[in-house]
Design an enzyme around this catalytic site. Structure first.
Site, PDB file in Angstrom:
ATOM      1  N   HIS A  44       0.866  -1.184   0.000  1.00 24.26           N
ATOM      2  CA  HIS A  44       0.000   0.000   0.000  1.00 24.26           C
ATOM      3  C   HIS A  44       0.897   1.227   0.000  1.00 24.26           C
ATOM      4  O   HIS A  44       1.186   1.808   1.050  1.00 24.26           O
ATOM      5  CB  HIS A  44      -0.916  -0.015   1.229  1.00 24.26           C
ATOM      6  CG  HIS A  44      -1.945   1.065   1.228  1.00 24.26           C
ATOM      7  ND1 HIS A  44      -3.177   0.915   1.824  1.00 24.26           N
ATOM      8  CD2 HIS A  44      -1.951   2.315   0.701  1.00 24.26           C
ATOM      9  CE1 HIS A  44      -3.880   2.026   1.679  1.00 24.26           C
ATOM     10  NE2 HIS A  44      -3.141   2.889   0.993  1.00 24.26           N
ATOM     11  N   GLU A  76      -2.614  -1.737  -3.128  1.00 25.33           N
ATOM     12  CA  GLU A  76      -3.714  -0.982  -2.527  1.00 25.33           C
ATOM     13  C   GLU A  76      -3.403   0.507  -2.589  1.00 25.33           C
ATOM     14  O   GLU A  76      -2.240   0.907  -2.535  1.00 25.33           O
ATOM     15  CB  GLU A  76      -3.888  -1.366  -1.057  1.00 25.33           C
ATOM     16  CG  GLU A  76      -4.134  -2.827  -0.796  1.00 25.33           C
ATOM     17  CD  GLU A  76      -4.226  -3.134   0.682  1.00 25.33           C
ATOM     18  OE1 GLU A  76      -4.742  -4.213   1.029  1.00 25.33           O
ATOM     19  OE2 GLU A  76      -3.789  -2.298   1.496  1.00 25.33           O
ATOM     20  N   HIS A 197      -7.542  -6.576   7.733  1.00 31.85           N
ATOM     21  CA  HIS A 197      -7.333  -5.657   8.861  1.00 31.85           C
ATOM     22  C   HIS A 197      -7.592  -6.344  10.197  1.00 31.85           C
ATOM     23  O   HIS A 197      -8.686  -6.815  10.477  1.00 31.85           O
ATOM     24  CB  HIS A 197      -8.155  -4.369   8.754  1.00 31.85           C
ATOM     25  CG  HIS A 197      -7.304  -3.220   8.309  1.00 31.85           C
ATOM     26  ND1 HIS A 197      -6.746  -2.306   9.161  1.00 31.85           N
ATOM     27  CD2 HIS A 197      -6.866  -2.877   7.084  1.00 31.85           C
ATOM     28  CE1 HIS A 197      -6.020  -1.433   8.471  1.00 31.85           C
ATOM     29  NE2 HIS A 197      -6.067  -1.768   7.215  1.00 31.85           N
TER      30      HIS A 197
END
Length: 246
Positions: A44, A76, A197
């Site tokens: 990310h 991401e 997450h």
């Protein structure tokens, strides 16, 4: 088909960047994770490059294509023009679109799809033109799934932070039920299903059992934390066992 593990290496890059030294090597630890059976690597990158750098994206892309064909690369990020140009250069297998503000320390909410519908449709069409699969990061709200489908997404990634970080069993059960309901809605809509997450070896098995259609979990913080205790290879093996990928 069992759920697959994509190892997010942002935390490794963040540790490296604290001293601006070439170790720990993000590329080398990607290799260790892949040799231990990880199905892919997730990054990310953020505009300030506080962890993953653009050069990391290039290095990991080259590693996967040359040494690990068939393993997936998932990038991401928030779809500003700089991010879109980055993924168009890298051509990962999957792009996960997240609604992060640049100042956020980590992703903590999913898309308000209704408020961003036109932009998301345009971005998704652009990524599809480059033959990239697109996943939308959403909160565990079943009604969001159909909105994601209408925007053109191939998959949704359910934000599991409230489940993984729940302080007591009652809260965990309530958040678990929301995730499961959203995952079931994804299946009914014909969308692929990812999750991520605050997922750990302890809370993953129940989720995978309730959502056998779950295709991918993207995990960084917990894998990296476990790697400090067990080493990266053993941490990956433990997470693979937790999701039934054995």
């Amino acid at each position: 088909m069992p759920c697959k593990l994509s190892v997010n290496v942002n935390a490794i890059a963040y540790l490296r960047n604290r001293r601006n030294l070439p170790w720990p090597s993000v590329e080398d630890l990607c290799r260790v994770a892949l040799d231990a059976g990880a199905a892919g690597i997730t990054v990310h990158p953020r505009p300030d490059e506080r962890h993953i750098r653009r050069t990391d994206v290039t290095d990991i892309c080259r590693l996967l294509r040359k040494q690990y064909p068939g393993r997936e690369f998932n990038i991401e990020g928030f779809p500003d023009e700089s991010f879109l140009r980055l993924v168009e250069d890298a051509r990962p297998d999957q792009v996960t679109l997240v609604p992060d503000d640049p100042a956020q320390t980590t992703s903590d909410h999913g898309w308000n799809i209704a408020a961003n519908r036109d932009r998301l449709r345009s971005v998704i069409a652009r990524l599809h033109h480059g033959n990239m699969r697109v996943s939308l990061f959403i909160d565990p709200v079943p009604d969001l799934v159909e909105q994601a489908r209408e925007a053109g997404a191939d998959r949704v990634e359910i934000f599991t932070g409230p489940y993984g970080g729940a302080a007591n069993p009652e809260d965990a059960r309530r958040e678990f039920d929301k995730v499961v309901a959203t995952g079931q809605a994804a299946t009914r809509s014909g969308l692929g299903l990812n999750a991520g997450h605050d997922l750990t070896c302890a809370n993953l098995p129940a989720l995978v059992a309730a959502l056998p259609q779950l295709q991918e979990v993207s995990i960084g913080h917990a894998v990296t934390a476990d790697a400090l205790m067990y080493g990266m290879a053993e941490a990956v093996r433990r997470f693979r066992a937790a999701i039934g990928d054995v």
